[in-house]
Structure formats: C-alpha cells, structure tokens
Design an enzyme around this catalytic site. Sequence first.
Site, PDB file in Angstrom:
ATOM      1  N   GLU A 264       0.892  -1.178   0.000  1.00  0.00           N
ATOM      2  CA  GLU A 264       0.000   0.000   0.000  1.00  0.00           C
ATOM      3  C   GLU A 264       0.919   1.214   0.000  1.00  0.00           C
ATOM      4  OE1 GLU A 264      -3.345  -0.082   0.009  1.00  0.00           O
ATOM      5  OE2 GLU A 264      -3.728  -2.189   0.458  1.00  0.00           O
ATOM      6  N   CYS A 298      -2.535   9.187   2.128  1.00  0.00           N
ATOM      7  CA  CYS A 298      -2.156   8.579   0.843  1.00  0.00           C
ATOM      8  C   CYS A 298      -3.194   8.937  -0.217  1.00  0.00           C
ATOM      9  CB  CYS A 298      -2.024   7.073   1.000  1.00  0.00           C
ATOM     10  SG  CYS A 298      -3.435   6.346   1.812  1.00  0.00           S
TER      11      CYS A 298
END
Length: 511
Positions: A264, A298
């Site tokens: 991720e 993110c």
Amino acid sequence: MDNFGIKDALNQLGIKELNEGTSTGSQWFANGDIIESYSPVNGELIGKVKTSTKDDYEKVMQKATEAFKSWRLVPAPKRGEIVRQVGEALREKKDALGKLVSYEMGKSFQEGLGEVQEMIDICDYAVGLSRQLYGFTMHSERPMHRMYDQYHPLGVVGTISAFNFPVAVWSWNAAIAWVCGDVCVWKPSSKTPLCAVACQNIITEVFRKNNIDEGVSCIVTGNACGDLINNDHRIPLVSFTGSTRIGRHVSKTVAERFGKTILELGGNNAIIVSEHADINMVLVGAVFGAVGTAGQRCTSTRRLIIHESIYDKTIQALQNAYTQLSIGNPLDASNHVGPLIDKGAVQDYLNAIEKAKSEGGKVIVEGGVLEGEGYESGCYVKPCVIEAENSYEIVQAETFAPVLYVMKYSTIEEAIDMQNNVPQGLSSSVFTTNMREAELFLSHAGSDCGIANVNIGTSGAEIGGAFGGEKETGGGRESGSDAWKAYMRRQTNTINYGKELPLAQGIKFDF
Ligand code: NAD
C-alpha cells in the site's frame, strides 16, 4: 497543552515516560536504542520507546510462531469473538487513543477519533467475516469425486505501517489476519511509536482476560526490524504501508524468498472537475482532500484537473476558500489544518514548491512556513496551490504535504488521460452531473486507479470496500470485500468416494 487532556489520555493508555518491552504481558521485547517521540503540535517530548534488538526480534518471532500453533486451531467464529472484544476495548479508549493519534501524528482530534472509529468498524466487519471465510465447490469431471477449495491460515503476518495512519492501518491488517487464523508482528513507524504501544496495551488486556496466547499480537520497534521482517522466511506475508521508495525494496526482498506482500504505497490523486460539476460540492471535496491531515493522506488530493470553461471561476472560488482556512493546533476544533509530521517534511514541502516554480509553475495561493506563537514546533505550513502542467517532474511525484497542482483540460478523454498519466494509481474522482462522463470515468477506458469515485473527493474510504491502488501504489488490497483472501492460503481438495481410480482428462494408465 494540558487543557486538551493529553496527560490524562497518556495515563489511560498506559504510556510512560520510557516505554520498553516486557517479557511478561504483551509480546514486545525491546532492549535497544531509544526513540524519542516529539509532538509536531508543540514540539514537546511526549515519551520514549526502546527499540528491539536482533535478539529481541528473535524472541518475538519465537513467541509468534509458537502462538500460531494454537491460534490456528481456535474455530474462526471464536477468533471473531476475541476481535469483537478488541472492538469493545477500543470503544472504551476511543477518546484517549484519538487524542494520542492527534498529538503524536498531528492530525485533527476529529480525524484522530475517525481513525479509531475505523479500527472499531474493521473489528465489527471481521467478526461477521469470521463466519464467512468461504471457498467454492465445483463439479468434478470424474464420477464419484468431490472437489472444493478451502482457505487455511497462513502463519505470521508482518505488518509494517506508515506514520500518517498510525493505528488504523495496523487494525485493518490485524483484525482480518486474526479471524483468518494468523498471528501478527507489527513494526510501527518510528515517527509514531507511542500510538503502537497504546494499541498493544489495549489488546493485551483483552488477550489476557481470554487466556489467549499473547504471541498472537506482537510488536517490534525500530527501523532495523523492517529488514529483519523482509528477510524472514517464517513470515509468509508482509503487509507494507509506506512510500513507494521503501515499498520497492520490501517488494524485491520478500519476493526473493517467495514470500507474499500486500503493498500500500504512495498516491498522486486527482479530481477531474467537469463543466457539469456542482461547484459547491467540488470545493468541499477538493479543499478537504488537499489540506485535510495537512496533505498527509495517501489519498490526499494532489491534482485538480479543471474544464477550461469553468477554470477561472473555480480558481477564484478555491482562492477564496483557502483564505478562510485556519491553521494551528489540531486539538483545537476551530482549526482546519494542523502541522506536518516533522521538519524533514517541511523541507520536502518547500523543495516541492521551489521545484514547481523552477519548472514553470505559477503560484495561485502562496505557501510558506508559519512562525510565532502557536507555531513553535516549526512544522506548520500554509496550504499552497500552484498552476502546473501534468508533465512536470514534481507533479509526477508524491509530495506528502498540502501542495495542490491545478491544470486545465478541454475534453473528458483528455482529462482522463491526464489523471492516469502518473506513475501512481491509488485514488481518483470526477465531479460531474453528466451520466456519460461519470460512466466513461468508471469504465475500462476510464480511471486506472484502485479507487474511482463520482461526486466524492479522493480522500478517505470506507472499510467495506477493498482498499489499495495500482501501478507504483503497489497493487495490494486491504480491509473489506474479499481482501481477506490475501491473509490465507488456498487449497484445492479432490476426494474420490468411488471404488475405481479414473485419471483426469480421460488418460488411461493400465498395467
Ligand atoms: P516510509 O516509507 O518512510 O515508512 C513506512 C514504514 O517503513 C515505516 O514503518 C518505516 O520504519 C519502515 N521502513 C523503513 N525502512 C524499511 C526497510 N528497509 N524495510 C521495511 N520497512 C522499512 O513512509 P512514511 O513516511 O511513514 O509514510 C508516508 C508514505 O506512506 C506516503 O508515501 C503515503 O502515500 C504512504 N501511505 C500509503 C497508504 C496506502 O494505503 N496506499 C497509506 C498510508 C500511507
């Protein structure tokens, strides 16, 4: 600071001045160097954490591998019951943990609470999942044969997490891994180690009360433990959340030993603002997306791709919205924007602005570092907007700070190309009320990201969906949908209950 109740929160969470591993209680051994955790909110030392040495790591791994032997035999719904209790314990400590997240990481208290809520939600989700770890059955081509597939626990899951979601990311992994029958070794970010200690303290109580081997939930502290995990053949799955730079190294190292990874990594998320957009909705989505958590999600909005016919009007509205932002202590609910994590991040922010200017970018909303009362930590910066070209080197990279690049487009196809034309592929969105544009954006000729939204910004997600992205974002999926499958090993079983042994594909083998 204590009018915000920090001392009380630290007490409730069992955080001491010096936090070190202990051989009784939680499975964390730490006899190495000390990490000092300073708050980006006011620059004060919150506490110290000892790091795990190689020997400490080895002890933790022995505990974890031993615990796996018994944990995998606990029926999945019973494992779910333990996770349910973890969720209850988090509910009790929600306020205190939310406060610590805000104080150690710098996000707003409201976002800190939101992060703990995500932990609670994933526990609830995992409880239901514990009764739904389904495999398929299929029809065999051979008579009196039965075929099916089933999912077995994998073993030790290594979770390496980033500073910006210091508690939620761990729980997305741990809650799912636990109901799947795995045990977890967590290496938290060295920038937010106290959040991890707090979680471990909360979990330990639940495990003790239920007589569960505490090796099911372990932590190791200190950056050096990253490579110990990457290279450890006893860890079949490494779930890594962090930058693309370190993710690339993790990916190669774990692949070398044929381990699995969930990666991720960084995003470079864009919102397309169509001429058919509802501009009021755009403003909320884009401004929160760009400045929320000071641009350190993110999924933060990094690029705004605006239709040429509404470009000037949108920029004006954006400038107006930015003048209303109040920047300051994130524990004070009247502020919209808190600090960056540390001075290194401030330097990266300044470098990005300079680089954008040197490539021809035009500043639309001026940035800069804030000084004076309330800004003593040196980590507070002004959210900044720069008109830029998608092809600029700096626009192609993720800068983990509140810098928003704006650019124009003329056709929706061109906008989608711009949106896709970056190395990362995490989150994306279009604001439009035109059904054809929305459907095109979601189609196979549309966004190439793991997350594609219509009339919702890029930032944030619900735990029910699988979370993750393509290309340099790493391809991993966590949280909801069928992301749990990555935490288990699949086995295909064929059983012959007849009296003959026919071979598959009609092959004869008589002798
Ligand atoms: P980072 O890459 O600097 O650190 C991440 C983790 O890696 C930390 O725990 C760090 O200690 C550890 N680490 C350092 N060296 C290592 C090594 N050799 N092997 C293994 N681990 C090692 O990232 P960060 O600054 O903490 O977080 C910001 C980045 O994380 C951004 O790029 C952001 O986009 C990304 N992120 C992605 C997601 C996602 O779901 N896609 C979520 C959160 C953050």
